[in-house]
Design a protein around this motif. Structure first.
Motif, PDB file in Angstrom:
ATOM      1  N   TYR A 301       0.777  -1.322   0.106  1.00 15.21           N
ATOM      2  CA  TYR A 301      -0.393  -0.086  -0.041  1.00 15.21           C
ATOM      3  C   TYR A 301       0.806   1.195  -0.148  1.00 15.21           C
ATOM      4  O   TYR A 301       0.591   2.225  -0.376  1.00 15.21           O
ATOM      5  N   ARG A 302       1.950   1.439   0.516  1.00 12.86           N
ATOM      6  CA  ARG A 302       2.982   2.242   0.674  1.00 12.86           C
ATOM      7  C   ARG A 302       3.530   2.612  -0.807  1.00 12.86           C
ATOM      8  O   ARG A 302       3.593   3.727  -1.325  1.00 12.86           O
ATOM      9  N   SER A 303       4.085   1.397  -1.398  1.00 17.47           N
ATOM     10  CA  SER A 303       4.903   1.545  -2.386  1.00 17.47           C
ATOM     11  C   SER A 303       4.909   0.447  -3.308  1.00 17.47           C
ATOM     12  O   SER A 303       5.842   0.004  -4.093  1.00 17.47           O
ATOM     13  N   GLY A 304       3.548  -0.007  -3.266  1.00 15.63           N
ATOM     14  CA  GLY A 304       3.390  -1.006  -4.572  1.00 15.63           C
ATOM     15  C   GLY A 304       2.090  -0.908  -5.159  1.00 15.63           C
ATOM     16  O   GLY A 304       1.654  -0.048  -5.661  1.00 15.63           O
ATOM     17  N   TYR A 305       1.290  -1.998  -5.689  1.00 12.62           N
ATOM     18  CA  TYR A 305       0.164  -1.873  -6.400  1.00 12.62           C
ATOM     19  C   TYR A 305      -0.738  -1.276  -5.744  1.00 12.62           C
ATOM     20  O   TYR A 305      -1.775  -0.451  -6.376  1.00 12.62           O
ATOM     21  N   GLY A 306      -0.968  -1.022  -4.541  1.00 14.80           N
ATOM     22  CA  GLY A 306      -1.852  -0.228  -3.515  1.00 14.80           C
ATOM     23  C   GLY A 306      -1.928   1.149  -3.510  1.00 14.80           C
ATOM     24  O   GLY A 306      -2.828   1.773  -3.241  1.00 14.80           O
ATOM     25  N   ASN A 307      -0.506   1.967  -4.151  1.00 14.34           N
ATOM     26  CA  ASN A 307      -0.486   3.127  -4.338  1.00 14.34           C
ATOM     27  C   ASN A 307      -0.410   3.630  -5.733  1.00 14.34           C
ATOM     28  O   ASN A 307       0.416   3.163  -6.293  1.00 14.34           O
ATOM     29  N   PRO A 308      -1.442   4.369  -6.360  1.00 11.11           N
ATOM     30  CA  PRO A 308      -1.418   4.457  -7.752  1.00 11.11           C
ATOM     31  C   PRO A 308      -0.318   5.186  -8.204  1.00 11.11           C
ATOM     32  O   PRO A 308      -0.052   5.412  -9.556  1.00 11.11           O
ATOM     33  N   PHE A 309       0.476   6.135  -7.374  1.00 12.99           N
ATOM     34  CA  PHE A 309       1.441   6.908  -7.630  1.00 12.99           C
ATOM     35  C   PHE A 309       2.952   6.062  -7.796  1.00 12.99           C
ATOM     36  O   PHE A 309       3.779   6.512  -8.599  1.00 12.99           O
ATOM     37  N   THR A 310       2.924   4.889  -7.770  1.00 12.38           N
ATOM     38  CA  THR A 310       4.093   3.813  -7.721  1.00 12.38           C
ATOM     39  C   THR A 310       4.336   3.978  -9.164  1.00 12.38           C
ATOM     40  O   THR A 310       5.593   3.756  -9.603  1.00 12.38           O
ATOM     41  N   ALA A 311       3.500   3.487  -9.842  1.00 12.51           N
ATOM     42  CA  ALA A 311       3.650   3.373 -11.337  1.00 12.51           C
ATOM     43  C   ALA A 311       3.964   4.528 -12.024  1.00 12.51           C
ATOM     44  O   ALA A 311       4.906   4.714 -12.998  1.00 12.51           O
ATOM     45  N   LYS A 312       3.840   5.790 -11.712  1.00 14.53           N
ATOM     46  CA  LYS A 312       4.158   7.095 -12.047  1.00 14.53           C
ATOM     47  C   LYS A 312       5.593   7.148 -11.716  1.00 14.53           C
ATOM     48  O   LYS A 312       6.444   7.823 -12.634  1.00 14.53           O
ATOM     49  N   LEU A 313       6.049   6.734 -10.544  1.00 14.55           N
ATOM     50  CA  LEU A 313       7.550   6.849 -10.246  1.00 14.55           C
ATOM     51  C   LEU A 313       8.415   5.937 -11.008  1.00 14.55           C
ATOM     52  O   LEU A 313       9.449   6.240 -11.672  1.00 14.55           O
ATOM     53  N   GLY A 314       7.928   4.821 -11.727  1.00 14.07           N
ATOM     54  CA  GLY A 314       8.559   3.765 -12.427  1.00 14.07           C
ATOM     55  C   GLY A 314       8.534   4.210 -13.715  1.00 14.07           C
ATOM     56  O   GLY A 314       9.493   3.641 -14.335  1.00 14.07           O
ATOM     57  N   CYS A 315       7.722   4.772 -14.202  1.00 13.27           N
ATOM     58  CA  CYS A 315       7.497   5.162 -15.809  1.00 13.27           C
ATOM     59  C   CYS A 315       8.787   5.722 -16.395  1.00 13.27           C
ATOM     60  O   CYS A 315       9.100   5.308 -17.494  1.00 13.27           O
ATOM     61  N   PRO A 316       9.561   6.936 -15.900  1.00 14.17           N
ATOM     62  CA  PRO A 316      10.549   7.354 -16.635  1.00 14.17           C
ATOM     63  C   PRO A 316      11.916   6.307 -16.694  1.00 14.17           C
ATOM     64  O   PRO A 316      12.500   6.273 -17.667  1.00 14.17           O
ATOM     65  N   LEU A 317      11.641   5.349 -15.570  1.00 10.70           N
ATOM     66  CA  LEU A 317      12.826   4.185 -15.757  1.00 10.70           C
ATOM     67  C   LEU A 317      12.509   3.563 -16.714  1.00 10.70           C
ATOM     68  O   LEU A 317      13.234   2.780 -17.807  1.00 10.70           O
ATOM     69  N   ILE A 318      11.242   2.982 -16.972  1.00  8.91           N
ATOM     70  CA  ILE A 318      10.867   2.002 -18.059  1.00  8.91           C
ATOM     71  C   ILE A 318      10.731   2.800 -19.474  1.00  8.91           C
ATOM     72  O   ILE A 318      11.381   2.020 -20.394  1.00  8.91           O
ATOM     73  N   ARG A 319      10.556   3.884 -19.358  1.00  2.92           N
ATOM     74  CA  ARG A 319      10.840   4.658 -20.739  1.00  2.92           C
ATOM     75  C   ARG A 319      12.343   4.689 -21.077  1.00  2.92           C
ATOM     76  O   ARG A 319      12.616   4.333 -22.471  1.00  2.92           O
ATOM     77  N   ASP A 320      13.229   4.771 -20.122  1.00  4.30           N
ATOM     78  CA  ASP A 320      14.232   4.840 -20.524  1.00  4.30           C
ATOM     79  C   ASP A 320      14.849   3.382 -21.278  1.00  4.30           C
ATOM     80  O   ASP A 320      15.576   3.147 -22.063  1.00  4.30           O
ATOM     81  N   MET A 321      14.362   2.241 -20.489  1.00  2.00           N
ATOM     82  CA  MET A 321      14.609   0.929 -20.808  1.00  2.00           C
ATOM     83  C   MET A 321      14.152   0.889 -22.239  1.00  2.00           C
ATOM     84  O   MET A 321      14.938   0.258 -23.220  1.00  2.00           O
TER      85      MET A 321
END
Length: 476
Positions: A301-321
């Protein structure tokens, strides 16, 4: 003169005696306390503080794909096993007082074997404040051995001398990620490569850094609800009572004290998972599974699928990949002009979780909640297997005999069963088309970190929706 008893009666008496003796033995066995020191198969899964050697796949030789040759690797690594934070060191120093109190308890009141009590007697705390957050010796070794295995498994890409054009190395401003990069690259290239501040990229590799919206989201009452409910449950209260009584206390410990004991247990096991930690001995195996679930629930819930902001945090990294790998597929000229052969990023557990979530890896069909522990044994969301110390995600790009590019994702040296892929091998065209719109720079960035309060309405509604979904899954 007494006569000898009939033979049948003698047999009966003997059988009765044997049964009585056996029942006594069983009764004694039932009352013997669980002895951690005698357990040859202890429970070693401790959420994000799990030793890498416990969870990495030792059976599979990764990298070999028939009729395909690896041409590029993009990797994201969590730092290796570390010493505690400063506040954790202070708490663990205080365990010396607790240890002395335990040893003053009457042995008759304790539910621990003598061997476990002796472990406590011999324990001393040897971590200094100057070592806070730095890699341990085992953390350095984890990264060295990982580099050695990857070089062996991907010789087409990694058996080469280091140049800045061929290999891109990045880490955060935290010393432990630099230490991890240094251990990894020194082993990979046979010597130091001269790391400097030019390799630091906090915006990409520590996406929660200076992100006030993210920090606020983790303090949301809605996201804390399930964890708090679990920590106040009958199961947890029973565990606290049992752990305290095993140490001879006639009163319940506080939840904080028990968590301090658990943290010392799992740090000890991460530093040397083959040894028995005295602070694991108050817990039975079932207790450790409950504590692991408690941690997983909190992270969910803090930093997993339970927090909708987590995917936002990970997006720039996956864009880089995605962009880095795709650029490799667009060039068919000389090797020198195709960009780096490998990109290695060294970061933190949150960074790795955010990347995994953006990729949709380890997503269960339903959210885990305070009420789902009994059915959670086979859950995918298990941070011990996702983000242990030295946990890593590799995206390996292959060029195959049919001249098509394909990619495999490896999580902690085990291939990921990705949707619409064959034994983990995915057509690059499928992966790229799947993420092309997702990684649009206009949406996939850190702009949300500075969102004004009035613009938080939509994310707040998303949080409320998640809470409602949890309630729905409970009742239906």
């Amino acid at each position: 003169m007494l006569k000898d008893p009939p033979f049948d009666n003698m047999v009966g008496w003997l059988l009765a005696g044997l049964i009585c003796f056996s029942l006594q033995g069983l009764a004694t066995a039932d009352t013997d306390p669980y002895c951690f020191s005698d357990d040859h198969d202890p429970y070693n899964l401790f959420a994000t503080k799990t030793a890498y050697e416990v969870v990495r796949d030792k059976r599979l030789k990764i990298g070999v794909v028939p009729d395909c040759t690896p041409v590029m690797i993009w990797g994201l690594f969590r730092h290796g096993t570390r010493y505690p934070h400063e506040d954790e060191i202070k708490q663990q120093m205080g365990l010396s007082t607790l240890r002395d109190t335990i040893l003053r308890n009457s042995p008759q009141d304790m539910d621990m074997c003598n061997e476990d009590i002796d472990l406590l007697k011999d324990w001393s705390y040897n971590v200094n404040m100057s070592e806070a957050d730095l890699l341990t010796e085992s953390g350095v070794t984890e990264l060295q051995l990982l580099a050695k295995r990857l070089r062996s498994n991907f010789p087409d890409v990694l058996n080469a001398h280091y140049t800045e054009e061929r290999f891109k190395i990045r880490y955060t401003s935290k010393e432990r990620t630099k230490q991890s990069a240094e251990a990894f690259t020194t082993e990979l290239f046979g010597g130091p490569i001269g790391l400097s501040e030019n390799f630091i990229d906090d915006d990409l590799l520590e996406p929660n850094h200076n992100c006030s919206v993210w920090k606020t989201s983790t303090q949301s009452e809605g996201l804390k609800r399930e964890t708090e409910k679990f920590r106040n449950s009958k199961m947890m209260n029973s565990l606290i009572h049992k752990v305290g009584s095993r140490m001879g206390f006639k009163y319940n410990l506080t939840g904080k004290t028990m968590h301090d004991i658990y943290d010392m247990c799992r740090f000890d096991k991460a530093w040397n998972f083959k040894t028995h930690s005295p602070w694991c001995s108050p817990f039975e195996k079932h207790h450790l599974k409950v504590m692991e679930y408690d941690e997983d629930l909190d992270y969910y819930y803090r930093s997993g699928y339970g927090n909708p902001f987590t995917a936002k945090l990970g997006c720039p990294l996956i864009r880089d990949m995605i962009e880095t790998l795709n650029s490799r597929t667009q060039v068919n000229t000389t090797e020198e002009s195709t960009g780096p052969s490998a990109v290695f990023n060294f970061a933190h557990s949150l960074t790795l979780r955010a990347a995994l979530i953006k990729l949709g890896i380890a997503k269960d069909n339903y959210p885990i909640t305070a009420d789902t522990f009994s059915t959670s044994e086979k859950r995918q969301w298990r941070t011990a297997f996702l983000t242990p110390f030295a946990g890593n995600l590799l995206a390996v790009l292959y060029k195959c005999a049919d001249q098509q590019y394909r990619v495999m994702f490896f999580l902690n040296e085990q291939y990921v069963e990705y949707e619409r892929c064959k034994v983990g091998l995915c057509d690059w065209s499928y992966i790229y088309s799947t993420f092309k719109s997702e990684i649009d720079p206009s949406r996939c960035n850190r702009d949300f970190c500075e969102t004004s309060g009035s613009s938080l309405v939509v994310p707040t509604i998303m949080l409320m929706g998640l809470v409602l979904l949890n309630m729905f899954t409970r009742f239906y």
